[in-house]
Design a protein around this motif. Structure first.
Motif, mmCIF file in Angstrom:
data_model
loop_
_atom_site.group_PDB
_atom_site.id
_atom_site.type_symbol
_atom_site.label_atom_id
_atom_site.label_comp_id
_atom_site.label_asym_id
_atom_site.label_seq_id
_atom_site.Cartn_x
_atom_site.Cartn_y
_atom_site.Cartn_z
ATOM 1 N N UNK A 1 -0.454 -5.942 3.440
ATOM 2 C CA UNK A 1 -1.759 -5.695 4.050
ATOM 3 C C UNK A 1 -1.686 -4.500 4.998
ATOM 4 N N UNK A 2 -2.743 -3.697 5.100
ATOM 5 C CA UNK A 2 -2.752 -2.590 6.063
ATOM 6 C C UNK A 2 -2.609 -3.107 7.490
ATOM 7 N N UNK A 3 -1.935 -2.353 8.328
ATOM 8 C CA UNK A 3 -1.699 -2.780 9.694
ATOM 9 C C UNK A 3 -2.990 -2.856 10.504
ATOM 10 N N UNK A 4 -3.887 -1.894 10.311
ATOM 11 C CA UNK A 4 -5.105 -1.827 11.116
ATOM 12 C C UNK A 4 -5.900 -3.117 11.144
ATOM 13 N N UNK A 5 -6.311 -3.662 9.983
ATOM 14 C CA UNK A 5 -7.086 -4.905 9.993
ATOM 15 C C UNK A 5 -6.321 -6.089 10.578
ATOM 16 N N UNK A 6 -4.994 -6.108 10.423
ATOM 17 C CA UNK A 6 -4.218 -7.209 11.004
ATOM 18 C C UNK A 6 -4.263 -7.145 12.524
ATOM 19 N N UNK A 7 -4.227 -5.950 13.082
ATOM 20 C CA UNK A 7 -4.354 -5.816 14.531
ATOM 21 C C UNK A 7 -5.773 -6.150 14.983
ATOM 22 N N UNK B 1 5.058 -5.967 16.378
ATOM 23 C CA UNK B 1 4.965 -5.594 14.966
ATOM 24 C C UNK B 1 6.375 -5.580 14.387
ATOM 25 N N UNK B 2 6.512 -6.073 13.159
ATOM 26 C CA UNK B 2 7.829 -6.282 12.563
ATOM 27 C C UNK B 2 8.002 -5.408 11.323
ATOM 28 N N UNK B 3 8.757 -4.317 11.433
ATOM 29 C CA UNK B 3 8.960 -3.433 10.279
ATOM 30 C C UNK B 3 9.644 -4.121 9.105
ATOM 31 N N UNK B 4 10.439 -5.149 9.373
ATOM 32 C CA UNK B 4 11.151 -5.813 8.278
ATOM 33 C C UNK B 4 10.206 -6.266 7.180
ATOM 34 N N UNK C 1 6.817 3.912 9.955
ATOM 35 C CA UNK C 1 6.981 5.288 10.394
ATOM 36 C C UNK C 1 6.457 5.401 11.826
ATOM 37 N N UNK C 2 6.848 6.477 12.501
ATOM 38 C CA UNK C 2 6.324 6.726 13.846
ATOM 39 C C UNK C 2 4.802 6.691 13.856
ATOM 40 N N UNK C 3 4.181 7.142 12.781
ATOM 41 C CA UNK C 3 2.717 7.145 12.709
ATOM 42 C C UNK C 3 2.154 5.732 12.811
ATOM 43 N N UNK C 4 2.852 4.751 12.249
ATOM 44 C CA UNK C 4 2.400 3.364 12.326
ATOM 45 C C UNK C 4 2.528 2.835 13.752
ATOM 46 N N UNK D 1 -3.829 -0.561 21.073
ATOM 47 C CA UNK D 1 -3.682 -1.294 22.325
ATOM 48 C C UNK D 1 -4.258 -0.510 23.499
ATOM 49 N N UNK D 2 -4.037 0.784 23.508
ATOM 50 C CA UNK D 2 -4.544 1.605 24.599
ATOM 51 C C UNK D 2 -6.072 1.531 24.679
#
Length: 345
Positions: A189-195, A211-214, A231-234, A242-243
């Motif tokens: 799943x994309x990270x954005x919607x999970x956040x 967040x867990x890269x594994x 990646x750093x972008x993620x 969060x900011x």
């Protein structure tokens, strides 16, 4: 003999949950990673705990009068506010990790709530003795989005914990004067919607993010069969997310915990951008004998610095190799840089 931390960790860290209380989605989910990684010892579930909360810990003031509304009356009834301002490095965060539906995922769910919290307090005393100068804040680190071995209806290979489950752990934290981390194992799943799913909880001043890269399966592999990566972008995406919450709700800085135990789990670390509203913790997350854990901390945390550092210990898995043992607080605190976030699974 040297052991590969990735080889030592990949199966054990994939012991997720066949969650089975409170939520229909959580109880009916099949094909989870726990079943695949622990076929000889399938995950067991814990009953719903309805016992009263323990006495409050005298570590923080009451909630400020100008606290933000989450739009959820249950959440807005939670009154715990951690000490004002940024928590790190003034405090060391000490967290119990897991999920209340799974005894195998971590200590947070291994014991009934009151016993778990009692163990948390007793463990904190050991760490306070090792470093009397740094006050400790207790924490509960909940796997709030759990990677799964089956794709699910939307192909995401992940399961979000129900609102009821998350609120239960938040109440545990609130009543025990503990900060809470909501951890995301995104699967496909994309990270954005999970956040975004966590937004209303993260408006609370005592709630932070992991967040867990594994379990970020950018290659398309099934979670648990390969070690994933960010990646750093993620990471920057999570920091920016969060900011925004901090600025819009006039909150103290949030903490972002990023797990890591291999070189490839975090790519292009030099491109990670710091933000005054977010404190980034790179958490050394692998299990194994002390010499291996120290070497991994040096290679992946010390030599690739971001901001703050963390260290994870395993009550069970750190003993799995002959002659292995769990590191003492003094040994962990002798590392450079000294970890400011400690997590037990």
């Amino acid at each position: 003999m040297r052991f590969s931390l990735a080889a030592l960790s990949v199966l054990t860290l994939c012991q997720l949950t066949s969650c089975s209380t409170q939520s229909k989605d959580e109880s009916s989910k099949t094909g989870n990673i726990a079943q695949e990684a622990s076929a000889k010892s399938p995950a067991k579930t814990t009953p719903t705990d309805s016992s009263e909360a323990p006495a409050a810990r005298p570590v923080a003031a009451s909630r400020p009068s100008g606290a933000v509304s989450t739009g959820d009356s249950t959440l807005d009834s939670l009154t715990f506010a951690p000490p004002a301002g940024a928590l790190l490095p003034k405090y060391r965060i000490f967290a119990y990790y897991g999920n209340p539906h799974s005894k195998k995922m971590g200590v947070l769910g291994k014991y009934p709530k009151d016993e778990m919290l009692k163990r948390l307090d007793e463990e904190i005393k050991n760490w306070q003795k090792a470093d009397p100068e740094t006050p400790i804040l207790p924490a509960l680190h909940l796997v709030a989005t759990s990677a799964q071995g089956a794709p699910g209806k939307d192909g995401g290979y992940r399961m979000r914990m129900s609102d009821k489950t998350i609120k239960k752990v938040l109440k545990w934290g609130n009543d025990h004067k503990a900060v809470v981390f909501l951890d995301i194992q995104r699967g496909h799943a994309p990270l954005g919607p999970e956040m975004e799913y966590m937004t209303k909880y993260l408006k609370l001043p005592f709630v932070h993010l992991g967040i867990d890269p594994e379990f970020s399966m950018v290659t398309g592999a099934k979670p648990g069969t390969k070690i994933g990566s960010y990646d750093a972008a993620d990471v920057n995406q999570a920091v920016k997310f969060l900011s925004k919450i901090v600025k819009e709700n006039n909150l103290p800085p949030k903490i972002l915990v990023v797990h890591r135990f291999t070189q490839g789990m975090i790519k292009n670390y030099k491109n990670i951008k710091l933000d005054p509203n977010v404190q980034i913790v790179m958490d050394m997350d692998g299990w194994g004998p002390p010499v291996l854990k120290k070497d991994s901390y040096l290679a992946y945390i010390q030599k690739e610095p971001v901001q703050y550092t963390g260290f994870k210990l395993f009550y069970d898995n750190d003993f799995r190799k002959p002659g292995s043992r769990i590191m003492t607080p003094a040994e962990v605190l002798a590392l450079t840089p000294k970890p400011m976030y400690i997590q037990y699974q």
